[in-house]
Design a protein around this motif. Structure first.
Motif, mmCIF file in Angstrom:
data_model
loop_
_atom_site.group_PDB
_atom_site.id
_atom_site.type_symbol
_atom_site.label_atom_id
_atom_site.label_comp_id
_atom_site.label_asym_id
_atom_site.label_seq_id
_atom_site.Cartn_x
_atom_site.Cartn_y
_atom_site.Cartn_z
ATOM 1 N N ILE A 190 -1.204 1.801 3.940
ATOM 2 C CA ILE A 190 -2.553 2.014 3.419
ATOM 3 C C ILE A 190 -2.842 0.983 2.333
ATOM 4 O O ILE A 190 -2.101 0.886 1.354
ATOM 5 C CB ILE A 190 -2.699 3.434 2.845
ATOM 6 C CG1 ILE A 190 -2.366 4.481 3.919
ATOM 7 C CG2 ILE A 190 -4.106 3.648 2.298
ATOM 8 C CD1 ILE A 190 -2.224 5.883 3.366
ATOM 9 N N GLY B 4 1.301 3.041 9.292
ATOM 10 C CA GLY B 4 0.643 3.875 8.287
ATOM 11 C C GLY B 4 0.484 3.212 6.937
ATOM 12 O O GLY B 4 0.214 3.901 5.945
ATOM 13 N N VAL C 246 -5.951 1.072 7.096
ATOM 14 C CA VAL C 246 -4.668 1.677 7.451
ATOM 15 C C VAL C 246 -4.068 0.825 8.568
ATOM 16 O O VAL C 246 -4.628 0.725 9.664
ATOM 17 C CB VAL C 246 -4.838 3.134 7.926
ATOM 18 C CG1 VAL C 246 -3.478 3.719 8.297
ATOM 19 C CG2 VAL C 246 -5.502 3.970 6.840
ATOM 20 N N GLU D 160 -0.398 7.367 -0.399
ATOM 21 C CA GLU D 160 -1.124 8.379 0.363
ATOM 22 C C GLU D 160 -2.595 7.998 0.459
ATOM 23 O O GLU D 160 -3.116 7.243 -0.369
ATOM 24 C CB GLU D 160 -0.988 9.757 -0.305
ATOM 25 C CG GLU D 160 0.435 10.240 -0.503
ATOM 26 C CD GLU D 160 1.129 10.595 0.807
ATOM 27 O OE1 GLU D 160 0.407 10.759 1.821
ATOM 28 O OE2 GLU D 160 2.358 10.718 0.805
#
Length: 222
Positions: free
Chosen positions: A108, A106, A102, A79
């Motif tokens: 990260i 998605g 990012v 996250e």
């Protein structure tokens, strides 16, 4: 969550692609600390090194470069708030070139980096361009940088242990909730701002004074 767990399991199952085929000692402790958490997965690391592109400078026929590279660590985060937590600890520890990216899908990635590096050309087309005295000076400077590099790694390790425990004191292997992760990051940023206001002349992560250079780190025969 399930997708990140699969990606982590696949990556950790791969053989070490580095030439050394093993983790550096100081980086290994951080790698184990992060990979023990479900929300992090390390992808590459180096605890710092001093190198010369050729082993015997006097026999070189091309260009030779003296180089110091500081600690670097790349971490996949589940996250965004997890990456923010790592970023806050890294900045407070002196790794001021750290950042978050990012990517597609998605993904990260948090990179722990600093500008605490050194790269100096020594010869060109086999011709030595500097004196032996200057090379000895470079070795001294590189040793000082390595000492500071080690101190920053130790600060990062201690800060990371504290931040992870604060974020998830119940069980280290369980992921934190979004709100909790965000609150920890904001709290650390506020605390850092308060410190800077109280001590405007103090810069966190600035190079500490070094007592003596450690000749074990860098040695060149010319």
């Amino acid at each position: 969550m399930a997708a990140f767990a699969r990606r982590k399991a696949q990556r950790l199952a791969l053989p070490d692609p580095s030439r050394k085929r093993a983790l550096d000692a100081r980086a290994a402790e951080l790698v184990r600390l992060l990979n023990a958490r479900e929300r992090f997965c390390t992808t590459s690391s180096c605890d710092g090194r001093v190198t010369v592109t050729m082993t015997a400078l006097e026999k070189a026929t091309g260009d030779v470069v003296f180089k110091f590279e500081p600690f670097v660590l790349h971490v996949l985060c589940r996250e965004l708030q997890d990456a923010q937590l790592l970023h806050s600890v890294a900045i407070d520890s002196g790794f001021r070139n750290s950042g978050i990216t990012v990517g597609r899908g998605g993904k990260i990635t948090m990179a722990v980096r600093s500008t605490h590096c050194l790269e100096v050309p020594l010869s060109h087309k086999g011709r030595l361009m500097v004196s032996e005295e200057y090379i000895e000076f470079l070795v001294h400077v590189a040793n000082q940088k390595m000492e500071e590099n080690i101190r920053r790694i130790e600060r990062f390790h201690k800060g990371l242990e504290l931040a992870l425990e604060t974020a998830d004191p119940a069980d280290a292997v369980f992921p934190q909730g979004p709100e909790k992760g965000h609150s920890v990051y904001v709290h650390r940023r506020k605390r850092r701002t308060a410190q800077e206001q109280a001590h405007p002349s103090r810069e966190l992560g600035a190079q500490d004074e070094t007592e003596n250079s450690l000749d074990l780190f860098a040695e060149i025969t010319i």
